[in-house]
Motif scaffolding. Structure first.
Motif, PDB file in Angstrom:
ATOM      1  N   LEU A 141       5.518  -5.681  -6.022  1.00  0.00           N
ATOM      2  CA  LEU A 141       6.958  -5.726  -6.305  1.00  0.00           C
ATOM      3  C   LEU A 141       7.209  -5.869  -7.802  1.00  0.00           C
ATOM      4  O   LEU A 141       8.050  -5.159  -8.375  1.00  0.00           O
ATOM      5  N   SER A 142       6.478  -6.762  -8.450  1.00  0.00           N
ATOM      6  CA  SER A 142       6.662  -6.989  -9.883  1.00  0.00           C
ATOM      7  C   SER A 142       6.335  -5.734 -10.685  1.00  0.00           C
ATOM      8  O   SER A 142       7.061  -5.379 -11.637  1.00  0.00           O
ATOM      9  N   CYS A 144       6.268  -2.554  -9.607  1.00  0.00           N
ATOM     10  CA  CYS A 144       7.238  -1.482  -9.320  1.00  0.00           C
ATOM     11  C   CYS A 144       8.535  -1.710 -10.088  1.00  0.00           C
ATOM     12  O   CYS A 144       9.113  -0.776 -10.658  1.00  0.00           O
ATOM     13  N   SER A 145       8.994  -2.948 -10.105  1.00  0.00           N
ATOM     14  CA  SER A 145      10.214  -3.278 -10.838  1.00  0.00           C
ATOM     15  C   SER A 145      10.039  -3.008 -12.324  1.00  0.00           C
ATOM     16  O   SER A 145      10.914  -2.425 -12.979  1.00  0.00           O
ATOM     17  N   SER A 146       8.882  -3.387 -12.864  1.00  0.00           N
ATOM     18  CA  SER A 146       8.634  -3.182 -14.294  1.00  0.00           C
ATOM     19  C   SER A 146       8.509  -1.699 -14.634  1.00  0.00           C
ATOM     20  O   SER A 146       8.913  -1.268 -15.714  1.00  0.00           O
ATOM     21  N   GLN A 197      17.554   2.865  -9.761  1.00  0.00           N
ATOM     22  CA  GLN A 197      16.974   1.527  -9.948  1.00  0.00           C
ATOM     23  C   GLN A 197      16.660   0.891  -8.597  1.00  0.00           C
ATOM     24  O   GLN A 197      16.889  -0.293  -8.369  1.00  0.00           O
ATOM     25  N   THR A 199      14.423  -0.645  -6.707  1.00  0.00           N
ATOM     26  CA  THR A 199      13.154  -1.387  -6.705  1.00  0.00           C
ATOM     27  C   THR A 199      12.639  -1.597  -5.290  1.00  0.00           C
ATOM     28  O   THR A 199      11.433  -1.460  -5.028  1.00  0.00           O
ATOM     29  N   GLU A 200      13.536  -1.920  -4.371  1.00  0.00           N
ATOM     30  CA  GLU A 200      13.122  -2.163  -2.989  1.00  0.00           C
ATOM     31  C   GLU A 200      12.518  -0.910  -2.371  1.00  0.00           C
ATOM     32  O   GLU A 200      11.443  -0.949  -1.764  1.00  0.00           O
ATOM     33  N   THR A 203       9.178  -0.064  -3.962  1.00  0.00           N
ATOM     34  CA  THR A 203       8.129  -0.998  -3.540  1.00  0.00           C
ATOM     35  C   THR A 203       7.626  -0.664  -2.143  1.00  0.00           C
ATOM     36  O   THR A 203       6.411  -0.710  -1.884  1.00  0.00           O
TER      37      THR A 203
END
Length: 227
Positions: A141-142, A144-146, A197, A199-200, A203
């Motif tokens: 998750l971290s 993918c968000s980055s 954007q 993220t979910e 991920t």
């Protein structure tokens, strides 16, 4: 550090290079990529630029593998970009000096003036999130968000996608997670994650593909144990 058998690394090199470059419209086929990267045979119809895109990616990929135990820094990211863009861009290894735009995107990228500070903040936030992660799911998750944030900053004149995807590989391997290979035929879905954007969604997509690649990785380990 994960055990990375040579056959697995060769397989990962070919797939990462082919698909990451194809996402950026490189037309060299998967079989031609195998010939170029593993057997040093260059098909006659391959253009010089497309060959350098693959060859540079091979060199940058190997640099990532050699640097797995190093902390991610702005300097390391610059090194990856410089290797990827060698002979292709005179601004290699340096943040962009002019405004840039992602074709088809609905969002503006960061300005050259604000890019260095945004990248320092990006790296600090990424490291903090990874340090606090309690599971591989948190790690994914971290990362993918980055990655979404990196691509929206778009810190370089060119080569941002290839650089960002190799940085994801570095981060996943460093945290003992099998790398994510984004397939070229899933390019539209991938670009939507970045544009919205999401993220979910990214991920979930990444986790599904990493799980598939984990099976592939285990198959290489099993074949090695039988030798």
């Amino acid at each position: 550090m994960m055990h990375l058998p040579k056959d697995y690394l060769d397989d990962l090199l070919v797939r990462m290079t082919h698909h990451s470059c194809a996402i950026e419209n490189n037309t060299i086929t998967l079989s031609e990529t195998v010939s170029i990267l593993l057997y040093q045979m260059i098909p006659g119809k391959v253009s010089v630029r497309e060959f350098y895109e693959l060859e540079n990616h091979r060199i940058a990929f190997n640099y990532i593998i050699e640097s797995i135990n190093q902390e991610l820094t702005i300097s390391l990211i610059h090194d990856v970009h410089s290797l990827l863009m060698d002979r292709l861009d005179h601004e290699k290894g340096h943040f962009k000096s002019h405004e840039n735009v992602i074709v088809g995107a609905t969002f503006p990228t960061a300005s050259p003036k604000e890019t260095p500070l945004l990248m320092e903040q990006w790296l600090l936030n990424l490291n903090n999130r990874i340090q606090k992660a309690k599971s591989s799911d948190d790690i994914i998750l971290s990362i993918c968000s980055s990655h979404i944030a990196f691509e929206r900053i778009h810190p370089y004149k060119d080569g941002n996608g290839r650089t960002g995807r190799l940085i994801m590989m570095h981060l996943l391997l460093k945290n003992r997670v099998v790398p994510l290979v984004i397939l070229k035929d899933q390019k539209h879905k991938y670009f939507q994650f970045l544009d919205k954007q999401d993220t979910e969604g990214f991920t979930v997509y990444a986790t599904e593909n990493i799980n598939k690649d984990r099976q592939r990785y285990n198959a290489f380990l099993n074949s090695l144990s039988k030798e």
